[in-house]
Write an enzyme that holds these catalytic residues in place. Sequence first.
Site, PDB file in Angstrom:
ATOM      1  N   ASP A 209       0.856  -1.185   0.000  1.00  0.00           N
ATOM      2  CA  ASP A 209       0.000   0.000   0.000  1.00  0.00           C
ATOM      3  C   ASP A 209       0.896   1.241   0.000  1.00  0.00           C
ATOM      4  O   ASP A 209       1.888   1.298   0.740  1.00  0.00           O
ATOM      5  CB  ASP A 209      -0.903   0.006   1.236  1.00  0.00           C
ATOM      6  CG  ASP A 209      -1.873   1.172   1.227  1.00  0.00           C
ATOM      7  OD1 ASP A 209      -2.928   1.052   0.583  1.00  0.00           O
ATOM      8  OD2 ASP A 209      -1.568   2.209   1.857  1.00  0.00           O
ATOM      9  N   ILE A 210       0.544   2.209  -0.833  1.00  0.00           N
ATOM     10  CA  ILE A 210       1.335   3.442  -0.899  1.00  0.00           C
ATOM     11  C   ILE A 210       1.101   4.267   0.369  1.00  0.00           C
ATOM     12  O   ILE A 210      -0.048   4.531   0.749  1.00  0.00           O
ATOM     13  CB  ILE A 210       0.959   4.275  -2.145  1.00  0.00           C
ATOM     14  CG1 ILE A 210       1.186   3.454  -3.419  1.00  0.00           C
ATOM     15  CG2 ILE A 210       1.772   5.570  -2.194  1.00  0.00           C
ATOM     16  CD1 ILE A 210       0.717   4.140  -4.679  1.00  0.00           C
ATOM     17  N   GLU A 252      -4.867   2.129  -4.218  1.00  0.00           N
ATOM     18  CA  GLU A 252      -3.406   2.226  -4.197  1.00  0.00           C
ATOM     19  C   GLU A 252      -2.769   0.966  -3.617  1.00  0.00           C
ATOM     20  O   GLU A 252      -1.606   0.971  -3.218  1.00  0.00           O
ATOM     21  CB  GLU A 252      -2.964   3.453  -3.394  1.00  0.00           C
ATOM     22  CG  GLU A 252      -3.273   3.415  -1.914  1.00  0.00           C
ATOM     23  CD  GLU A 252      -4.630   4.016  -1.562  1.00  0.00           C
ATOM     24  OE1 GLU A 252      -4.783   4.466  -0.421  1.00  0.00           O
ATOM     25  OE2 GLU A 252      -5.524   4.041  -2.426  1.00  0.00           O
TER      26      GLU A 252
END
Length: 326
Positions: A209-210, A252
């Site tokens: 996950d960003i 994301e």
Amino acid sequence: MMDYVDFTKKQLLGRIESLEILNKELLKEKEQQTRLEYAWTGNLGHWYWNIKTNEVTFDPLKVITLGYDKSEIPKYVSYQFFTDKLHPEDYQRTMDSMLDHLSGRAKVYEVEYRIQAKDGTYKWYYDRGKITQYDESCQPLFLAGIVFDITEKKKMQLELERNNRILQEMSALDGLTNISNHRALIEYLQARMVESSHARTPLSIAIFDIDDFKKINDRKGHVCGDHVLVDLAAIIKSNIRDTDLAGRYGGEEFMVVFSGADLMTASRIAERIRRAVEEHPFSEGITVTISGGVKQYEGESLTDLIRAADKNLYESKRKGKNQITF
């Protein structure tokens, strides 16, 4: 016209017998009105094969379509005159189709094949025939059939199949990042889980996950955010093995399925990805990091496996982000 001057008596008798068989077939077609005049595009006419003499009588169009002049057609044409021109990949299948019919395993001889033209290229023919006469010992004596040039039809069919393959591939890809989408990821993971259970081979997954992606969108705009997603997908794809599959899990979040990899192997690759993202020069000079969670498959359900990897991901977030937990 065939010149019979040099024929021996035996050859003449054999020729007369062959012509009588052919004439009998043509009369039977006329009387029974079984000779169908197909209106299909590419109709190259009927053919007749005398198995005893191995002589084939046919509409010259069958050979002219291959680029030969009518004057180039031999006086005596054997079955091998055509089979010798078959594409190597189609030869055995065509022979098997004929043998299946001659032996009674198939009601008709029916096959599509490529046949070589005079210029070396290949055309597609659809060929269909049937035994119409038997000898006194009930062995096949005579076959009658019809042949069509289906080259253009085949070209369209092959083009359609190619386009369908492209569409199928596109339906499995995420439209933005051009890597596997959520559906394709889950289907692939399910298949690998079954394979792992049966073969007792290791399997692991990682979910990334960003970090603070919402801030990137808020400060730089969604176009910039999209560029980050595209770059991240490329980084992940370039840092995994050929046997692994990367995809966009949603938003994301990204997932990698590590086939044949235990927890330590998958964790090392996940760390390599994390480091590559941290060091990558993203557009507009922004710094991007990711957090990840890795989990090895241990026979649990799909939902439980993903939930465990997700739990490790959020443990990475809790501990300060930009790290991998396993």
